[in-house]
Design a protein around this motif. Structure first.
Motif, PDB file in Angstrom:
ATOM      1  N   CYS A  33     128.439  89.037  74.897  1.00 45.66           N
ATOM      2  CA  CYS A  33     127.820  89.258  73.413  1.00 45.66           C
ATOM      3  C   CYS A  33     128.015  90.740  73.355  1.00 45.66           C
ATOM      4  O   CYS A  33     127.567  91.744  73.895  1.00 45.66           O
ATOM      5  CB  CYS A  33     126.386  89.123  73.940  1.00 45.66           C
ATOM      6  N   HIS A  39     126.182  87.746  80.355  1.00 42.73           N
ATOM      7  CA  HIS A  39     125.839  87.705  79.092  1.00 42.73           C
ATOM      8  C   HIS A  39     126.754  89.022  78.344  1.00 42.73           C
ATOM      9  O   HIS A  39     127.038  88.812  77.236  1.00 42.73           O
ATOM     10  CB  HIS A  39     124.312  88.055  79.010  1.00 42.73           C
ATOM     11  N   CYS A  49     124.858  93.302  72.590  1.00 44.49           N
ATOM     12  CA  CYS A  49     124.153  93.870  73.736  1.00 44.49           C
ATOM     13  C   CYS A  49     125.040  94.808  74.417  1.00 44.49           C
ATOM     14  O   CYS A  49     124.592  95.799  74.924  1.00 44.49           O
ATOM     15  CB  CYS A  49     123.928  92.820  74.671  1.00 44.49           C
TER      16      CYS A  49
HETATM   17 ZN   LIG Z   1     123.030  89.678  73.812  1.00 39.20          ZN
END
Ligand SMILES: [Zn+2]
Lengths: 134, 197
Positions: A23, A19, A26
């Motif tokens: 992303c 992830h 994040c």
């Molecule tokens: Zn994220």
């Protein structure tokens, strides 16, 4: 957070890293928090010298002793006052200087006792709610 | 998982003997928990002398309340609740005029020592310490328990009587706020790169 603190299982880590790769938000956040953790991880709270710890128990013990001593003194004084009150009520006799002094002393003592008890009760009540505070 | 509660060395027998009223054994209990008690207290109240006094008072209170202690359970979490209450009450009374000791936080030993960087490192420790002291008491506490006492989420949750989710969200806000205060220090450290493996 769990990622940083090593609280994730291997599978979770892999998923989370996947992830992160996709992303930016994040990744940025992990970056910043990771830097903070790196800094805190380098530090520790200084342990005081040996004599600090030697005195620690001694001082604690003295405080404990003193507290016990006060308890005995207060208990003793309370008994004297109670005895004097009882004596005074059952058999006061004629008014003498000593008796007047005794009554004044007893009155002061009773007021003090009530005041201390009231404060204790109040503190106990507020403390109880503080326990619940999250 | 091992319980890193620092008091694992207090045996059940010891705790039972203490409950039965032995002051000699109380000394043993205090000696095995005092370092930890002090370290947490100084983290929360920020001042070495106050931390010593408050942790001593907490031990005295624990001694008075020993009848309510369950020997089947670990000592420190139970004791910690007493300690934390005292520290938070103390802060509430002292609000606004708190003295923060310096030199409480130091760099862990065993890192490659280059003397010219010594001053910078000291400054770094001081900056972090100041920033931690500016957090709210509850955020300060969570940082102390996690980053300096190295408790797991589960241990923190049990000790504070909160959920692990709450532990995480408090940690998140605490660290976020530390980064806000220490952005330069953290980024410098990062740029400086690894002087460790
Ligand atoms: Zn994220």
């Amino acid at each position: 957070m769990r990622y940083l603190d090593g609280e994730m299982s291997a599978a979770e880590r892999t998923a989370f890293e996947a992830h992160l790769a996709s992303c930016g938000e994040c990744r940025q956040s992990m970056n910043e928090l990771g830097r903070v953790e790196r800094l805190t991880g380098m530090m520790k709270i200084r342990d005081p010298q040996d004599d600090f710890w030697e005195n620690y128990w001694k001082k604690l013990f003295r405080r404990l002793e003193r507290k016990t001593a006060w308890l005995f003194i207060i208990a003793g004084a309370a008994l004297i006052v109670l005895y004097a009150l009882w004596k005074g009520v059952t058999d006061f006799g004629e008014i003498t200087f000593v008796k007047v002094v005794a009554v004044i002393f007893a009155a002061g003592f009773v007021i003090l006792l009530i005041s201390v008890v009231r404060e204790r009760v109040h503190r106990y009540r507020t403390d109880r709610y503080r326990d619940i505070e999250r | 998982m091992t319980v890193t509660d620092g008091t694992a060395d207090i045996s059940k027998e010891t705790l039972q003997a203490w409950k039965d009223g032995s002051v000699k054994v109380f000394e043993e209990v205090v000696r095995s928990a005092m370092r930890r008690a002090y370290a947490v207290a100084v983290g929360i109240v920020g001042n070495a002398e106050d931390a010593r006094d408050l942790s001593q008072e907490a031990f005295m209170a624990a001694h008075r309340a020993r009848a309510t202690f369950d020997v089947e359970r670990p000592f420190f979490p139970w004791f910690y609740r007493i300690l934390r209450n005292r520290c938070l009450n103390f802060l509430r009374k002292r609000a606004g005029r708190r003295e923060v000791s310096i030199d409480v936080l130091i760099e862990k030993p065993g890192r490659s020592e280059s003397p010219d960087k010594g001053v910078m490192r000291k400054e770094r420790a001081e900056a972090l310490w100041q920033a931690i002291q500016e957090l709210t008491p509850v955020h300060r506490e969570i940082v102390i328990l996690r980053s300096f006492q190295e408790l797991s989420y589960r241990e923190i949750a049990e000790t504070l009587g909160i959920s692990e989710g709450t532990v995480m969200s408090r940690l998140y806000y605490a660290r976020k706020s530390l980064y806000g205060k220490l952005k330069d220090v953290c980024d410098d450290l990062y740029r400086e790169g690894d002087d460790e493996p």
